[in-house]
Structure formats: structure tokens, C-alpha cells
Design an enzyme around this catalytic site. Structure first.
Site, mmCIF file in Angstrom:
data_model
loop_
_atom_site.group_PDB
_atom_site.id
_atom_site.type_symbol
_atom_site.label_atom_id
_atom_site.label_comp_id
_atom_site.label_asym_id
_atom_site.label_seq_id
_atom_site.Cartn_x
_atom_site.Cartn_y
_atom_site.Cartn_z
ATOM 1 N N ARG A 149 6.859 15.498 1.514
ATOM 2 C CA ARG A 149 5.898 14.391 1.576
ATOM 3 C C ARG A 149 6.576 13.067 1.904
ATOM 4 N NH1 ARG A 149 6.371 16.232 -3.745
ATOM 5 N NH2 ARG A 149 6.667 14.695 -5.425
ATOM 6 N N HIS A 273 9.550 8.095 -3.672
ATOM 7 C CA HIS A 273 8.476 8.420 -4.613
ATOM 8 C C HIS A 273 8.268 7.310 -5.636
ATOM 9 C CE1 HIS A 273 8.737 12.576 -3.073
ATOM 10 N NE2 HIS A 273 10.012 12.245 -2.932
#
Length: 345
Positions: A149, A273
Site C-alpha cells: 500500500r 504509514h
């Protein structure tokens, strides 16, 4: 939780960039951007220990000058092969932080942690939008976590960059991987941006919570306990990492691997993140353990820092639909963008 996006006008950026990785051999160049005072106002939001307030800053006009026909980023000149000809360090370099776009497990409200889950369609769109907002900021190196991601976010964002350089993941996990991924065209190397993946930039590992629904977990263990696992600084979830443990690895990697690149004149983007970036921001902004737990980072919203004289200065992130919508208010920057258009088209 308070949002942490700061909206500032761009200051002065002067970069002398080139790659140090052996896969990307290049020279050096100069892009100078100088702040001159005007009276144009720009709205911004500030966060002060969990509370929101508003204010305004003056946006200076930006006058751009370029050498060797480059406008978008430093020109790369052929090396003369002289080892004593060290690359000149930049007075200022840019650091861009961006949290990955929405993932499939974000959408399902599941604890993700280090599970390798791709982006949703919304996440793809967020990554592309992030790329538009940083499309005129020079980027010489990209760091991401090893999770897809974050890598998808970096790659999709770079499709929007005005220089159209190609981000290429470096594979140094083995001698064969390194050898097989070599590039043999010097011109191709000049049109590439090295992407380095590091597990130290991964999201914090949520242990036995990974894959569980957040609401169901709160119903099962109690909202206070789950909130403690998620938002305390030093209390980990069962068999997982606390934010403190995540910060130890993420900040150490930043200081050992990324900060030297900024010192050498590179402009760097980090796609990672919520918790690994919160950890790095804690270091950059010198936040306390209590201040960092109230830090919220939105998916796909880039944050810009200027690294100057060993200090990190937060310059905010564009809030308009595109980077141009924020920074093209000034006449000088409009001329800068016109030169960029002429160079590319």
C-alpha cells in the site's frame, strides 16, 4: 484527535541533487528559489497540543532561476570522473512525508498493521491526488516501507510529477537481485528515481489484533482497553508493538539512512504509514510522548519539510485540489510554472 496538517507558503528552496546509489550515477545542478516579500495572505491551520486554531501567514512571491535549462529540478551534469570532485551540499532540501492511501482493510475497518494489503479505488485516487499536490517539488530519492500500500502510493503519486522521471525499486536483497536489476543506459539512469524499501518504515505490528474488526474488538475487550492499545505511547497490543517500539526502529532508520541523503543535497519523499510517520514527525518536530499520541495523519495528504542548517522546518501541505492551486498565487511562481511547461512540452 486533532488534525496535524499545517498549511504554509513555500519558503526558499535551493537544491543541488544527485544520486549516491551506485545504480544511479549522475552529476549536479542548481535550482534556486528565493523568497521576496509581498502582502499576499494564505490561510493555515495550526495544532497546539490537541487543540485547533487558525491564523494566517504572508505568502512571499517566489522568483525562480535555473541553470542549464532546468526548471523542475536540479540538472544532472556528467561526472568528470574525478573522485576529489565531491558534490556540493545544498543549503536547503525538501522532505515530503505521505501516508498511504486508503487500503482494503481500512475500508473494512480492520486492524491491518504489517499485513500486506493493497489500496482501494479510493486509495488509488488519493495517491494520485497526492502526486498532483507535490508535482512541482523536486524529488531525487524515494523511501517506502516493504508493504504494497505504501509502494503503490509512491508509484501512483509519481505518475503526476512534472518531470516524468520513472521511480525504480532497487533490489539489493541478494547479489543476484542486484546484478539482474542493473541499468546499462546512462541516459535512462538520469531519467530515473531510486526507490528504496525498508521494513523499518512499516506500520507498527498490531499483534493479535491484526485482521480483527475494530468495532467488534472494542465490544469484546472494552473501548478503554482498545483505545489504550491504539493510542498509548508505550503499551503494546497483545504480542504486538507499541508506538514507542515502532518509533525506535523508524527513527533510527531515518537518522542513519535518510537524514544523510538530505545533508548531501537530496530531496526525499517517504511513503509510509500512520504510526511510522508519526514516529518520524515526533523526531522532526521534537514532540513529547503525550503530544505524539494526539497526532492524526490523513491518508494521501503530503506534508512538506524544509531541511536547512541541520534543522527541519515544517512548511505544511497543499490543501487545494492541486499543488498549483496553492502555490500559483504569485506572479513569479506562475512564470516558473510557465518555464516548466515550455521545457516539458
Amino acid at each position: 484527535m486533532a488534525a496535524t496538517t499545517f498549511h504554509h507558503a513555500l519558503g526558499s528552496i535551493q537544491s543541488h541533487a544527485c544520486y549516491s546509489n551506485s545504480e544511479f550515477q549522475s552529476g549536479r545542478g542548481i535550482l534556486s528559489v528565493k523568497m521576496i516579500s509581498t502582502g499576499v495572505g494564505v490561510d493555515m491551520q495550526l495544532i497546539t497540543r490537541g487543540s485547533r486554531c487558525s491564523g494566517s501567514w504572508k505568502l512571499g512571491a517566489i522568483r525562480a532561476s535555473s541553470l542549464h535549462s532546468s526548471v523542475a529540478d536540479p540538472v544532472q551534469l556528467p561526472s568528470n570522473g574525478n573522485s576529489s570532485d565531491s558534490r556540493k551540499k545544498s543549503n536547503e532540501t525538501a522532505l515530503i512525508l505521505v501516508r498511504h492511501g486508503e487500503s482494503l482493510w481500512n475500508e473494512k475497518n480492520l486492524f491491518t498493521g504489517c499485513v500486506d494489503v493493497p489500496l482501494t479505488q479510493k486509495g488509488v485516487e488519493e495517491a494520485i491526488e497526492a502526486g498532483k499536490r507535490i508535482s512541482n517539488i523536486p524529488i531525487d530519492m524515494i523511501y517506502t516501507s516493504v508493504l504494497i500500500r505504501a509502494q503503490m502510493t509512491a508509484m501512483l503519486a509519481m505518475t503526476q510529477h512534472r518531470r516524468k522521471k520513472v521511480p525504480i525499486v532497487l533490489h539489493n536483497e541478494s547479489e543476484k537481485a542486484h546484478k539482474w536489476s542493473q541499468i546499462f543506459s546512462e541516459e535512462t539512469k538520469k531519467q530515473s528515481i531510486p526507490v528504496i524499501t525498508a521494513w523499518q518504515l512499516n506500520e507498527r505490528m498490531y499483534g493479535e489484533l491484526q485482521g480483527l474488526n475494530k468495532q467488534e474488538t472494542a465490544d469484546r475487550f472494552g473501548k478503554e482497553k482498545v483505545h489504550e492499545w491504539r493510542r498509548s505511547y508505550d503499551i503494546p497490543p497483545p504480542n504486538g508493538e507499541s508506538l514507542e517500539m515502532c518509533a525506535e526502529r523508524a527513527v533510527a532508520y531515518f537518522k542513519e539512512q535518510i537524514e544523510p541523503q538530505l545533508l548531501s543535497g537530496k530531496n526525499v519523499m517517504i511513503a509510509a504509514h500512520g504510526n511510522s510517520l508519526r514516529s518520524i514527525i515526533m523526531y522532526l518536530d521534537k514532540l513529547t510522548s503525550q503530544e505524539v499520541i494526539s497526532l492524526e495523519l490523513s491518508t494521501g495528504i503530503p506534508m512538506l519539510y524544509i531541511f536547512k542548517e541541520g534543522k527541519f522546518i515544517r512548511r505544511g501541505s497543499p490543501v487545494a485540489p492541486s499543488e498549483a492551486g496553492v502555490y500559483a498565487y504569485t506572479r513569479s511562481l506562475a512564470l516558473y510554472r510557465q518555464k516548466l511547461d515550455e521545457m516539458i512540452h
